[in-house]
Design an enzyme around this catalytic site. Structure first.
Site, mmCIF file in Angstrom:
data_model
loop_
_atom_site.group_PDB
_atom_site.id
_atom_site.type_symbol
_atom_site.label_atom_id
_atom_site.label_comp_id
_atom_site.label_asym_id
_atom_site.label_seq_id
_atom_site.Cartn_x
_atom_site.Cartn_y
_atom_site.Cartn_z
ATOM 1 N N GLU A 22 41.871 -3.612 19.480
ATOM 2 C CA GLU A 22 42.280 -4.953 19.035
ATOM 3 C C GLU A 22 41.064 -5.815 18.683
ATOM 4 O O GLU A 22 41.112 -6.608 17.747
ATOM 5 C CB GLU A 22 43.083 -5.656 20.138
ATOM 6 C CG GLU A 22 44.473 -5.087 20.372
ATOM 7 C CD GLU A 22 44.489 -3.951 21.396
ATOM 8 O OE1 GLU A 22 43.404 -3.379 21.698
ATOM 9 O OE2 GLU A 22 45.572 -3.625 21.883
ATOM 10 N N GLY A 452 20.571 12.142 2.595
ATOM 11 C CA GLY A 452 21.715 13.035 2.705
ATOM 12 C C GLY A 452 23.025 12.445 2.235
ATOM 13 O O GLY A 452 23.619 12.919 1.280
ATOM 14 N N SER A 453 23.480 11.386 2.882
ATOM 15 C CA SER A 453 24.792 10.871 2.508
ATOM 16 C C SER A 453 24.687 9.922 1.323
ATOM 17 O O SER A 453 23.716 9.183 1.172
ATOM 18 C CB SER A 453 25.450 10.164 3.692
ATOM 19 O OG SER A 453 24.639 9.111 4.143
ATOM 20 N N CYS A 536 32.583 1.273 16.021
ATOM 21 C CA CYS A 536 32.918 2.183 17.121
ATOM 22 C C CYS A 536 32.678 3.616 16.680
ATOM 23 O O CYS A 536 32.709 3.916 15.501
ATOM 24 C CB CYS A 536 34.395 2.092 17.468
ATOM 25 S SG CYS A 536 34.955 0.435 17.668
ATOM 26 N N GLU A 625 16.398 8.643 21.496
ATOM 27 C CA GLU A 625 17.444 8.012 22.314
ATOM 28 C C GLU A 625 17.601 8.674 23.672
ATOM 29 O O GLU A 625 17.825 8.002 24.681
ATOM 30 C CB GLU A 625 18.753 8.093 21.529
ATOM 31 C CG GLU A 625 19.959 7.557 22.240
ATOM 32 C CD GLU A 625 21.193 7.710 21.359
ATOM 33 O OE1 GLU A 625 21.097 7.454 20.149
ATOM 34 O OE2 GLU A 625 22.244 8.093 21.879
ATOM 35 N N HIS A 661 14.785 14.470 9.846
ATOM 36 C CA HIS A 661 14.904 13.038 9.580
ATOM 37 C C HIS A 661 15.088 12.291 10.901
ATOM 38 O O HIS A 661 15.871 12.702 11.747
ATOM 39 C CB HIS A 661 16.088 12.771 8.652
ATOM 40 C CG HIS A 661 16.469 11.332 8.618
ATOM 41 N ND1 HIS A 661 15.657 10.372 8.063
ATOM 42 C CD2 HIS A 661 17.547 10.678 9.117
ATOM 43 C CE1 HIS A 661 16.232 9.185 8.215
ATOM 44 N NE2 HIS A 661 17.371 9.349 8.859
ATOM 45 N N GLU A 685 12.436 6.459 9.347
ATOM 46 C CA GLU A 685 12.760 5.066 9.014
ATOM 47 C C GLU A 685 11.516 4.212 9.165
ATOM 48 O O GLU A 685 10.875 4.223 10.201
ATOM 49 C CB GLU A 685 13.855 4.573 9.969
ATOM 50 C CG GLU A 685 14.141 3.100 9.845
ATOM 51 C CD GLU A 685 15.198 2.639 10.846
ATOM 52 O OE1 GLU A 685 16.218 3.346 11.001
ATOM 53 O OE2 GLU A 685 14.993 1.601 11.469
ATOM 54 N N HIS A 714 19.868 -0.688 5.816
ATOM 55 C CA HIS A 714 20.710 -1.531 6.669
ATOM 56 C C HIS A 714 21.129 -2.791 5.934
ATOM 57 O O HIS A 714 22.021 -3.502 6.362
ATOM 58 C CB HIS A 714 19.958 -1.936 7.937
ATOM 59 C CG HIS A 714 19.583 -0.759 8.771
ATOM 60 N ND1 HIS A 714 20.505 -0.074 9.520
ATOM 61 C CD2 HIS A 714 18.404 -0.126 8.963
ATOM 62 C CE1 HIS A 714 19.901 0.923 10.143
ATOM 63 N NE2 HIS A 714 18.628 0.915 9.813
HETATM 64 N N1 GLN Z 1 21.962 12.973 6.772
HETATM 65 C C1 GLN Z 1 22.503 11.822 7.417
HETATM 66 C C2 GLN Z 1 22.938 10.802 6.366
HETATM 67 O O1 GLN Z 1 22.311 10.692 5.387
HETATM 68 C C3 GLN Z 1 21.512 11.191 8.356
HETATM 69 C C4 GLN Z 1 22.113 10.034 9.103
HETATM 70 C C5 GLN Z 1 21.266 9.482 10.237
HETATM 71 O O2 GLN Z 1 20.096 9.691 10.309
HETATM 72 N N2 GLN Z 1 21.852 8.744 11.125
HETATM 73 O O3 GLN Z 1 23.897 10.090 6.543
HETATM 74 ZN ZN ZN Z 2 18.782 8.071 9.581
#
Ligand code: GLN
Ligand code: ZN
Length: 785
Positions: A22, A452-453, A536, A625, A661, A685, A714
């Site tokens: 919600e 990639g994406s 999420c 992480e 990456h 990054e 971003h």
């Molecule tokens: N190959 C993924 C993409 O391009 C990498 C995503 C990521 O590093 N969180 O979406």
């Molecule tokens: Zn990334």
């Protein structure tokens, strides 16, 4: 007024999303203008009311402070920052005393106009992101929000006595960063003395609103990956809690620590007037190791034993939890039972997962089940284990059923692992690989690529929904995805990129997609956890030995490669990232599970090679992480995580170019491990943080190819050619251009086509400019080469 004792059982915090997400829906509707501020406030009040009622239904008390008042509209660190007036000065004029606090919070979280939002980073070693407060020498700390007070009063009006929770002052400052206009060397931590009185005021107001206990979260005490040395932190704990403890007419104070071992801070806290101290007994503190001096001081405190794992989804061993809680009673007579951390890391309720096999469900426990478990252990502690015998037995039967279930131990997987040697984790030396790859690909200097994406459009999402809903055939779905790939390839050719990607349209999520295609995993339907704000994720559940049923990505990559003469980069998610973003089995070391994932990826790489894919990227954005919070544990973690990556990749032929990456973290501390991954090309990054990482990389002696991100994905903003050129020129100063790649910070999944295309166009233009400049320089001083 006599002090009320701490509740016998509690949780440190509860999911805020709502059972049907919600909160997410309300946030999105509000931001899109579909819910007025008033309607939004009413909806969120309903969510809070429903949470309180639910917690009473499953065993917490209505008026004994056992229900944490832990709701947040976006992020609890942001809430604490807003509460104490930690508003960066760039928002002067935008946010003032008159500004509605919800508005102010969203401005800080999401930016406003040209004003950049607060940065986001990972909360300890979890996949939750918090907003990083910015504090400067002139930050005017003052009690500037009554949100928490109002929530307590709201609960009170509905007949509840709840326990407000807020990030404590020491942790708040340790998690903050210096405002950009602060002088060099300024540390937010130096403002502690100005901050603590604001907390004291808050305590008084909370008491006036009816709070009997207040929970101050100090999880940073379990970490030494902080920028302030340990003795200063301890001195801060001492002074803070001595001062807060002496607040006149204050509520009782509960200081929670979590996510690991509280270490030396326990002795310090024990010497202050706080009334209750929380210990994470799942991840860290071992009561028998507490020294006698500390013991003596703990004798008149309440200890809150965090014995129910707040982060895992397993039903676990309740008998062991009860024993652990009973051990704490050797330290003090007043012991309560709690979750080890807030439950924000687990979904609401496993009984919603009606599509899962009942057997699997019987092994699991989400937030609501954890609350019930706390109740069982608390009862067992008060009345003796016999009083909860049947509950303990049921948990133990479920546990042994899980450990012995088919698929949990797969003999062929284990046999394969047992035959592995060092040779399976190393490739031929990099110099040889480099030569072979140069011959194979003949790439221009400063090769350009993406991560990639490509944008996940509504068209893709709708096609997937129609297919999963049974409205479209697999054939129809595959056609949509293939068309998408064809368009993405055509676009990249038109833009002039050197190494292409297929765009990942088939992936709902970079971890879930692999989980769905590997043995040993199951995926939930409602198991959402908050990543940040309205975002999420639904982490898959890794319960058994992992193996690959067959090729996963090969068909898509092969198809993409068939459309172009340029190399198409295969795209896999690395073992550590799959672990970090899943709920992982707890019956064997993480490193063992990582090795199983690595073998599955190794087979996938072999199949990609066989299908003619010569460049393969293994994403490890979560490498940082999972880094343990205590530095003594780093070496072990880095050893197994690096070993897993190498196991996945070392079967590749020398001429196969392995990329990796990394993103969404500060990688400074793990640079050495990144080197050891031995990838041929590493993209990282860096645009987001204005290339801060570049000098560290150069200084670390990293020799392989590197692609520092030059486009901050971003942001919806299209970076100009000049801007990208400048970033690239910065990179070229620090790193030999022979080894430099040009790419965005991360995948383009969340961007729209228009901005992504315009940005890539500028990136390519900038790459051309820098190439030209380099060529001119080389022509001018041929001897330099
Ligand atoms: N190959 C993924 C993409 O391009 C990498 C995503 C990521 O590093 N969180 O979406
Ligand atoms: Zn990334």
């Amino acid at each position: 007024m006599t002090a009320r004792s701490f509740p016998r059982g509690t949780i440190l915090g509860y999911p805020r999303l709502g059972r049907k997400r919600e909160l997410t829906k309300a946030l999105e509707a509000h931001w899109a203008g579909r819910l007025t501020a008033g309607e939004f406030a009413a909806t969120t009040a309903e969510i809070r009311a429903a949470i309180r009622e639910r917690l009473v239904d499953i065993g917490l008390g209505r008026d004994d402070s056992s229900i944490p008042e832990s709701f947040s509209l976006y992020d609890h660190v942001l809430d604490a920052a807003v509460t104490v007036g930690a508003i960066p000065s760039r928002f002067d004029g935008e946010i003032d005393a008159q500004t509605d606090e919800v508005d102010a919070s969203f401005a800080l979280a999401r930016g406003r106009g040209d004003l950049a939002p607060l940065a986001m980073t990972k909360w300890f070693d979890t996949n939750y992101h918090y907003l990083v407060p910015e504090i400067g020498p002139h930050t005017h700390f003052r009690l500037s929000s009554n949100r928490l007070v109002r929530d307590v009063a709201e609960a009170r009006a509905a007949g509840f006595v709840t326990r407000p929770t807020i990030v404590g002052p020491v942790t708040l400052l340790l998690l903050s960063t210096a405002e950009s206009n602060a002088t060099d060397g300024f540390q937010p931590f130096s403002r502690l003395a100005d901050l603590v009185p604001v907390y004291a005021r808050l305590l008084t107001e909370l008491r006036d609103a009816g709070a009997e206990w207040v929970q101050l979260d100090e999880p940073a005490l379990a970490s030494d990956v902080v920028s302030v040395n340990a003795s200063r932190v301890l001195a801060a704990v001492e002074s803070t809690y001595r001062e807060l403890g002496s607040t006149p007419e204050r509520p009782q104070l509960f200081v929670s620590t979590a996510y690991g071992d509280v270490g030396g801070a326990l002795a310090t806290l024990a010497a202050t007037p706080v009334d209750a101290i929380g210990l994470d007994l799942v991840r860290g503190t071992i009561p028998s190791r507490i020294d006698s001096g500390t013991r003596a001081r703990l004798a008149d405190k309440t200890l809150v034993a965090g014995v129910i794992d707040g982060r895992s989804v397993w039903r676990g061993d309740l008998e062991a939890a009860l024993t652990a809680a009973a051990d704490v009673r050797r330290l003090t007579s007043t012991v309560s039972v709690s979750s080890s951390t807030s439950l924000i890391h687990v979904p609401h309720d496993v009984t919603l997962e009606t599509h899962l096999e009942p057997r699997l469900v019987s092994w699991l426990s989400f937030a609501d089940q954890k609350v019930e478990q706390v109740g069982i252990v608390a009862r067992g502690l008060a009345r003796g284990s016999a009083s909860v015998r049947s509950d303990l037995e049921a948990a133990s039967i479920a546990l042994s059923d899980r450990l012995g279930a088919p698929g949990v131990h797969d003999r062929s997987v284990r046999a394969r692992i047992s035959f592995l040697g060092e040779g399976d984790r190393s490739r031929v030396p990099w110099e040889q690989r480099r030569e072979a790859q140069k011959r194979t690909f003949g790439l221009p200097p400063l090769p350009t690529t993406t991560i990639g994406s490509f944008p996940q459009t509504d068209r893709i999402r709708q096609a997937r929904a129609r297919y999963l809903g049974g409205f479209d055939s697999a054939e129809t779905y595959v056609t949509v995805i293939k068309n998408e790939i064809a368009e993405v390839i055509a676009l990249q050719e038109e833009l002039g990129l050197d190494v292409l990607v297929h765009g990942e349209p088939e992936r709902n999520d970079m971890v879930q997609y692999f989980a769905e295609n590997l043995e040993g995993f199951d995926v939930t339907l409602h198991g959402w956890v908050q990543s940040f704000g309205s975002l999420c994720t639904r982490p898959p559940i890794l319960w058994g030995d992992v193996s690959r049923l067959g090729p996963i990505t090969v068909g898509w990559s092969r198809y993409a490669q068939s459309l172009t003469s340029k190399p198409v980069k295969g795209m896999l998610t690395g073992p550590v990232t799959i672990l970090a973003w899943s709920f992982v089995r707890d019956d064997q070391p993480l490193g063992d599970t990582a090795a199983q994932l690595a073998l599955a990826l190794r087979d996938e790489i072999a199949d990609l090679e066989a299908a003619g894919i010569g460049i393969i990227q293994i994403d490890e954005p979560a490498l940082r992480e999972l880094l343990p919070l205590r530095s003594v544990d780093h070496e072990h973690y880095l050893a197994w995580s690096v070993a897993a990556f190498r196991l996945a990749t070392a079967g590749a032929k020398p001429e196969t170019q392995i990329h990796t990456h990394l993103c969404s973290s500060h990688f400074g501390v793990v640079l050495d491990a990144i080197k050891k991954l031995d990838a041929d090309v590493t993209s990282i990054e860096s645009a987001h943080s204005r290339m801060r990482i570049i000098d560290d990389i150069a200084a670390s002696g990293f020799e392989h190819d590197i692609g520092p991100g030059v486009y901050d994905i971003h942001s919806t903003r299209v970076p100009s050619v000049d801007e990208v050129t400048e970033l690239l020129a910065r990179a070229a100063e620090a790193i030999d251009v022979e080894r430099l790649w040009v790419n965005p910070d991360c995948g383009l999944k969340t961007r729209g086509y228009e901005e992504a295309t315009a940005s890539l166009r500028n990136v390519l233009e900038a790459a051309n400019r820098v190439r030209q400049r380099v060529a001119e320089q080389q022509a001018a001083s041929p001897s330099a080469r």
